[in-house]
Design an enzyme around this catalytic site. Structure first.
Site, PDB file in Angstrom:
ATOM      1  N   HIS A  24       0.833  -1.210   0.000  1.00 17.04           N
ATOM      2  CA  HIS A  24       0.000   0.000   0.000  1.00 17.04           C
ATOM      3  C   HIS A  24       0.865   1.257   0.000  1.00 17.04           C
ATOM      4  O   HIS A  24       0.718   2.138  -0.847  1.00 17.04           O
ATOM      5  CB  HIS A  24      -0.925  -0.012   1.223  1.00 17.04           C
ATOM      6  CG  HIS A  24      -1.741   1.230   1.363  1.00 17.04           C
ATOM      7  ND1 HIS A  24      -3.046   1.309   0.930  1.00 17.04           N
ATOM      8  CD2 HIS A  24      -1.445   2.456   1.871  1.00 17.04           C
ATOM      9  CE1 HIS A  24      -3.502   2.527   1.163  1.00 17.04           C
ATOM     10  NE2 HIS A  24      -2.547   3.241   1.742  1.00 17.04           N
ATOM     11  N   GLU A  25       1.769   1.336   0.973  1.00 18.54           N
ATOM     12  CA  GLU A  25       2.585   2.553   1.091  1.00 18.54           C
ATOM     13  C   GLU A  25       3.521   2.713  -0.103  1.00 18.54           C
ATOM     14  O   GLU A  25       3.774   3.829  -0.555  1.00 18.54           O
ATOM     15  CB  GLU A  25       3.380   2.552   2.405  1.00 18.54           C
ATOM     16  CG  GLU A  25       2.513   2.613   3.656  1.00 18.54           C
ATOM     17  CD  GLU A  25       1.558   3.800   3.700  1.00 18.54           C
ATOM     18  OE1 GLU A  25       1.824   4.813   3.024  1.00 18.54           O
ATOM     19  OE2 GLU A  25       0.535   3.718   4.395  1.00 18.54           O
ATOM     20  N   HIS A  59       1.879   4.523  -2.823  1.00 18.60           N
ATOM     21  CA  HIS A  59       1.968   5.993  -2.715  1.00 18.60           C
ATOM     22  C   HIS A  59       3.306   6.494  -3.272  1.00 18.60           C
ATOM     23  O   HIS A  59       3.373   7.538  -3.920  1.00 18.60           O
ATOM     24  CB  HIS A  59       1.846   6.428  -1.253  1.00 18.60           C
ATOM     25  CG  HIS A  59       0.467   6.356  -0.689  1.00 18.60           C
ATOM     26  ND1 HIS A  59      -0.629   6.931  -1.298  1.00 18.60           N
ATOM     27  CD2 HIS A  59      -0.003   5.802   0.465  1.00 18.60           C
ATOM     28  CE1 HIS A  59      -1.711   6.722  -0.556  1.00 18.60           C
ATOM     29  NE2 HIS A  59      -1.356   6.040   0.511  1.00 18.60           N
ATOM     30  N   HIS A  72       3.097   6.671  -6.917  1.00 22.92           N
ATOM     31  CA  HIS A  72       2.269   7.817  -7.323  1.00 22.92           C
ATOM     32  C   HIS A  72       3.124   9.087  -7.325  1.00 22.92           C
ATOM     33  O   HIS A  72       3.067   9.901  -8.255  1.00 22.92           O
ATOM     34  CB  HIS A  72       1.091   7.957  -6.355  1.00 22.92           C
ATOM     35  CG  HIS A  72      -0.059   8.731  -6.905  1.00 22.92           C
ATOM     36  ND1 HIS A  72      -1.277   8.825  -6.270  1.00 22.92           N
ATOM     37  CD2 HIS A  72      -0.194   9.476  -8.029  1.00 22.92           C
ATOM     38  CE1 HIS A  72      -2.092   9.568  -6.983  1.00 22.92           C
ATOM     39  NE2 HIS A  72      -1.459   9.987  -8.060  1.00 22.92           N
TER      40      HIS A  72
END
Length: 687
Positions: A473-474, A477, A480
């Protein structure tokens, strides 16, 4: 009226003479941080003064919009050099100096955001310049500056502006202190080995000892979660759960009360009914009523599932009490939840979490994760040996586009807990990927900060499966931040609508529930053998285990957040307790104050925690519509995703990006099916 003299020097060159690529540096002393903070403020203010002092007939794109955009680039990088160490530095004096720098810079941010002279010239520019003469992103930047000016009250009378400015300054300081208190908390509880019954040997051996030989259990995640899941001594779980939800109780309770009150005051001055309505104006949801309806409907749909799951937990608890000779009180307590939810996975789905983590050593997971992201997004990662960082555990990687070989960014990995370090898992954008003053592109740089179990001399860091999910998940980021190709710093990386920001990284969590990716990032830490297929199949089938209770708890947290920011004079602890009972069906532990430990309330998610569930609607739709249909590891879909969702950053509306990637407007079906709910005319997604 003449503009003031040109500012002396360029901010990047004078404050941080580093390489032309990575402008970040981590060798500053506390004294240097203090001096450079003052210098950065002076030099940045000089640019604002120059813009604000222009005669209106001299206002142009170059002298106004570009000047503000350019100083934002340099200011953002230098600010991160000064205020990021508060979260990660091993040196307490540097953390303290960095926290003070953050406070000063936050106050300065408020001052600059309230510059009516600058705002007037930006408005003048919009009226003067033909809209079609600007590139789309420049036009969006101009509109956003005007929108932010109005949201700061720059169209209101001077005395109202002063009130808003003072409130904003106070809010910044309170938020910094709230999270600093949690980061600096060093509470531990001493237990005997017997009191820690059920925990594996590698966990017990990793604990420090008190002088009288007891084992120290801190309130940090790598201690808290394993104990709540595996310790079969209810009193030990109760003591730890109570202490965890009493962290910083007195000081943060007072801060939270003031935060909520000041936010309501500021929003009222700006003409909004509530703080939630003020915040949500900039989000996809738009109004607090939309959020309330979304949460209420989801809670209603999940309620029967939650009731079934509570009944299963009570059965397990009754059997456990009989087995261990403990009294059975017929109730589920807060300290029972994780223990019996873990038992559901182990007994109903036959997932042995202790065995499973032996196949997830950190090195193997990292290698597999990096390989999957490279393949999926068309990237190449290279470890930079001996790169300077803030701690010896930290690693720095360079990222290149695989097709062109062009370097697009770098990322730091800081994965293990330390005293005083940020206590959760998060991605910090450190150097925005955007255009610099000379038109060249600045490399995007981000840091993933986490708190996974540290290795010991005998055993490497072994990850629970939910930690592997957090890692994915992290790191989503991070991607992104690095894959965004926005022109303006304001739109770089994860600067999208707050209720969309989690969607790109949530979507990438799906890979840890798919067989092929799991095979690629698992290997037994001793034998080097592959994870048995049946073990992974059981894990994949367990994905919907406890989905009702887990998501009902997310709704509780989202509703607490909404209530605090839509109603006045609400007691946070009482409201949390009421919602736990009403929605989750499990009471909060008396005497605790969970909202005082809820970092999101002071960490930029105020009135926006609902966004975790809201953005899952989009993440599940993206995954099931494209990746599940066309190939979970399809480089083509991965590149479409990079191009349509990651590349724009915040330079387009999220709804536009989604429609381009999906080929239609988003739907809720995949989201509801992923929660174990029935959707008319839809098949459940294959596990």
């Amino acid at each position: 009226m003449k503009p003031p003299a040109a500012c002396a020097g360029d901010v990047v060159d004078t404050v941080s003479p580093c390489s032309t690529v990575n402008h970040l540096r981590w060798d500053l002393s506390a004294q240097q941080i203090r001096a450079l903070t003052t210098q950065l403020i002076e030099q940045t203010k000089c640019v604002y003064d120059r813009v604000g002092a222009q005669d209106f007939e001299d206002v142009s794109y170059e002298s106004t919009l570009k000047a503000l955009a350019d100083v934002e680039v340099t200011y953002t990088v230098q600010r991160n050099i000064l205020d990021f160490p508060q979260h990660v530095s091993p040196n307490k004096d540097i953390r303290a100096a960095s926290t003070e720098a953050d406070k000063k810079l936050s106050e300065f941010d408020v001052e600059m955001s309230m510059r009516q002279d600058v705002y007037q010239r930006v408005v003048w520019l919009q009226e003067k310049i033909p809209k079609d003469s600007l590139k789309p992103e420049a036009a969006r930047y101009l509109e956003r500056l005007i929108k932010l000016g109005r949201r700061n009250g720059l169209h209101l009378p001077q005395d109202t502006q002063e009130k808003i400015k003072n409130i904003k300054k106070r809010l910044s300081l309170l938020c910094i202190d709230f999270n600093k208190n949690l980061n600096e908390d060093t509470t531990f509880l001493p237990f005997t080995r017997e009191e820690l019954g059920g925990l594996p040997e590698d966990f017990l051996n990793s604990l420090e000892k008190t002088e009288d030989g007891k084992l120290k259990v801190t309130l940090k995640y790598p201690h808290y979660f394993p104990l709540l899941k595996k310790c079969h001594v209810p009193e030990t779980r109760r003591l730890l759960e109570e202490a965890f939800n009493c962290r910083c109780k007195e000081e943060n309770c007072a801060i939270l009360k003031e935060l909520v009150s000041l936010r309501a005051q500021k929003s009222n001055l700006l003409g909004f009914r509530t703080h939630a309505d003020y915040v949500l104006e900039m989000n996809m949801a738009k109004t607090s009523q939309t959020v309330a309806t979304f949460l209420d409907e989801l809670a209603r749909k999940l309620k029967p599932l939650g009731e079934q799951e509570r009944a299963v937990i009570l059965e397990l608890k009754e059997a456990e009490c009989a087995k261990r000779g403990l009294p059975f009180d017929g109730r589920i307590h807060a300290w029972d939840m994780r223990y019996y939810m873990n038992q559901v996975e182990e007994t109903r789905y036959r997932v042995d979490q202790n065995l499973l983590k032996e196949y997830f050593p950190m090195q193997v997971v990292t290698r597999g994760l990096l390989a999957i992201y490279q393949e999926l997004l068309g990237l190449t990662f290279t470890l930079e040996e001996g790169a300077a960082a803030w701690h010896e555990d930290v690693r720095l990687y360079s990222v290149r586009d695989a097709a062109s070989g062009e370097e697009i960014g770098k990322f730091y990995l800081d994965l293990y807990p330390r005293e005083g370090k940020y206590g959760h898992a998060a991605c910090f954008g450190l150097q925005p990927g955007c255009l610099r003053q000379d038109g060249s592109r600045q490399l995007a740089i981000a840091a993933m900060v986490a708190n996974f179990t540290k290795p010991t001399p005998d055993v490497p860091s072994l990850l629970q499966h939910d930690e592997v999910e957090t890692y994915f998940h992290e790191f989503g980021h991070v991607m992104h931040q690095l894959c965004s190709q926005a022109e303006f710093a304001m739109f770089s990386g994860t600067h999208v609508e707050r209720d969309f920001v989690e969607a790109p990284s949530q979507m990438l969590e799906n890979w840890v529930w798919e067989k092929e990716p799991l095979m690629r990032m698992s290997q037994h830490y001793r034998t080097g053998g592959e994870a048995p297929e049946d073990l992974l199949e059981k894990l994949i089938k367990s994905r919907q285990a406890n989905a009702g209770l887990f998501n009902l708890r997310q709704i509780v947290l989202a509703k607490v957040d909404q209530v605090l920011h839509t109603q006045t004079d609400v007691d946070p602890a009482e409201e949390y307790a009421r919602l736990c009972q009403e929605i989750l069906g499990v009471p909060a532990t008396p005497g605790t104050n969970m909202p005082a430990t809820f970092g999101h309330l002071a960490g930029g998610y105020d009135a926006q925690y609902y966004g975790y569930l809201w953005s899952e609607v989009y993440s599940m739709d993206m995954f099931h519509t494209r990746f599940k249909q066309e190939g979970v590891l399809s480089p083509k879909v991965g590149m479409d995703y990079r191009t349509s969702i990651l590349r724009p950053g915040g330079s387009e509306d999220a709804s536009t990006m989604l429609k381009q990637f999906l080929g239609r407007d988003p739907k809720q079906d995949a989201f509801l099916l992923s929660k174990g709910l029935q959707v008319e005319g839809c098949e459940p997604p294959a596990c």
